[in-house]
Design an enzyme around this catalytic site. Structure first.
Site, PDB file in Angstrom:
ATOM      1  N   ARG A   1      -4.644  -9.811   4.484  1.00 27.00           N
ATOM      2  CA  ARG A   1      -5.014  -9.751   3.059  1.00 27.00           C
ATOM      3  C   ARG A   1      -3.755  -9.374   2.265  1.00 27.00           C
ATOM      4  O   ARG A   1      -3.221  -8.275   2.441  1.00 27.00           O
ATOM      5  CB  ARG A   1      -6.123  -8.716   2.864  1.00 27.00           C
ATOM      6  CG  ARG A   1      -6.636  -8.601   1.445  1.00 27.00           C
ATOM      7  CD  ARG A   1      -7.771  -7.593   1.363  1.00 27.00           C
ATOM      8  NE  ARG A   1      -8.308  -7.475   0.016  1.00 27.00           N
ATOM      9  CZ  ARG A   1      -7.835  -6.640  -0.905  1.00 27.00           C
ATOM     10  NH1 ARG A   1      -6.814  -5.828  -0.619  1.00 27.00           N
ATOM     11  NH2 ARG A   1      -8.384  -6.606  -2.115  1.00 27.00           N
TER      12      ARG A   1
ATOM     13  N   LYS B   1       0.811  -1.214   0.000  1.00 24.75           N
ATOM     14  CA  LYS B   1       0.000   0.000   0.000  1.00 24.75           C
ATOM     15  C   LYS B   1       0.849   1.271   0.000  1.00 24.75           C
ATOM     16  O   LYS B   1       2.058   1.249   0.227  1.00 24.75           O
ATOM     17  CB  LYS B   1      -0.969  -0.023   1.186  1.00 24.75           C
ATOM     18  CG  LYS B   1      -2.156  -0.944   0.948  1.00 24.75           C
ATOM     19  CD  LYS B   1      -3.265  -0.719   1.951  1.00 24.75           C
ATOM     20  CE  LYS B   1      -4.545  -1.420   1.514  1.00 24.75           C
ATOM     21  NZ  LYS B   1      -5.627  -1.242   2.489  1.00 24.75           N
TER      22      LYS B   1
END
Length: 286
Positions: free
Chosen positions: A255, A221
């Site tokens: 995840r 991210k």
């Protein structure tokens, strides 16, 4: 106890959720699993490497070309049905914020609805309750789907995360979603700047203390990229470091894009913490 699909997981049993994007414009794999066969190959690889959950998404999280609910369903529903047919024991999650898409994928065999946009459609939790499937309750800072944060501020970011996610979880429980199938997610990058996401990680133990299983979606991210000043394809090391910290603080579900690497990190942290035994123990014993 966390119960999803046919599986149950103990309190210190880490769970890997593998990302399979059915989008042509995903930020990390650039549409590598948009077509069915590469996507199914990805599922098989992820399961082989240790993923218990396959998270299927039909809409890129960030801004981009509009994707209608009909198109999102077209990208995900048939694929969910095929994954269920080929992998009957895998836990199938669908990343969606739309109740109508949630209904369609549950009919096709999904076990979990991953609501990454923080309940923007209240009907999604009602769908989870109606079908008896799991639900991920995420903090998105009030952001609308597919928007990026702009000068967002919090008096106390973790206090806001706790208030929102616990509220969403309690509402889901009241609607009838099974308690053991509800998770909370701090929502790294969603409605947050990099410092907010770092603080959310540092204080993750406060979420764990609520008693709700904590899911973290850290993989490659922007907060990792900005912290290390690395482009998308060079964020794996930073992601794995953040994964290790999150595991130490008690997160349970991860995840990820890199399943095998994540599994090694989680097993190492578990062994250091005393939650699992080493795979082998020969040194100094012969």
């Amino acid at each position: 106890m966390l119960r999803l699909g046919r599986r149950e997981f103990g309190p210190h049993e880490p769970v890997i959720m593998a990302i399979v994007n059915r989008t042509p414009d995903s930020f990390y794999d650039r549409g590598a699993t948009f077509r069915d066969e590469p996507a199914l190959a990805r599922v098989e690889q992820a399961v082989t490497e240790g993923a218990a959950i396959i998270d299927i998404g039909g809409v890129k999280a960030g801004p981009g070309e509009e994707v209608t609910a009909e198109e999102e369903a077209r990208r995900t529903v048939g694929f969910v049905a095929e994954v269920r047919r080929r992998f009957p024991d895998v836990i199938i999650s669908v990343d969606t914020w739309r109740a109508e898409v949630g209904t369609a994928v549950c009919e096709a065999g999904a076990d979990l609805l991953n609501d990454a946009w923080g309940g923007v459609d209240p009907g999604l939790a009602e769908v989870a309750a109606r079908y008896g499937v799991g639900l991920v309750c995420t903090h998105a800072g009030g952001a609308q789907p597919r928007t990026r944060p702009h000068r967002v501020e919090y008096d106390d970011v973790m206090a806001d995360i706790l208030d929102v996610t616990a509220g969403l979880a309690e509402r889901a429980l009241a609607l009838g979603v099974p308690r053991e199938s509800i998770m909370i997610d701090p929502g790294h990058d969603f409605g947050k700047n990099t410092r907010h996401s770092l603080e959310a990680t540092r204080r993750l133990g406060e979420m764990v203390a609520t008693g709700w299983p904590v899911l973290v979606s850290l993989s490659n991210k922007d907060f990792v990229g900005e912290t290390l000043d690395r482009p998308v394809q060079e964020r794996v090391v930073g992601t794995l470091a953040t994964t290790a910290v999150s595991a130490w603080l008690g997160a349970q579900v991860y995840r990820v894009h890199e399943v095998a690497e994540t599994r090694q990190v989680l097993e190492m942290v578990g062994a250091i913490a005393g939650w699992r035994e080493p795979a082998v123990a020969r040194r100094g014993l012969a």
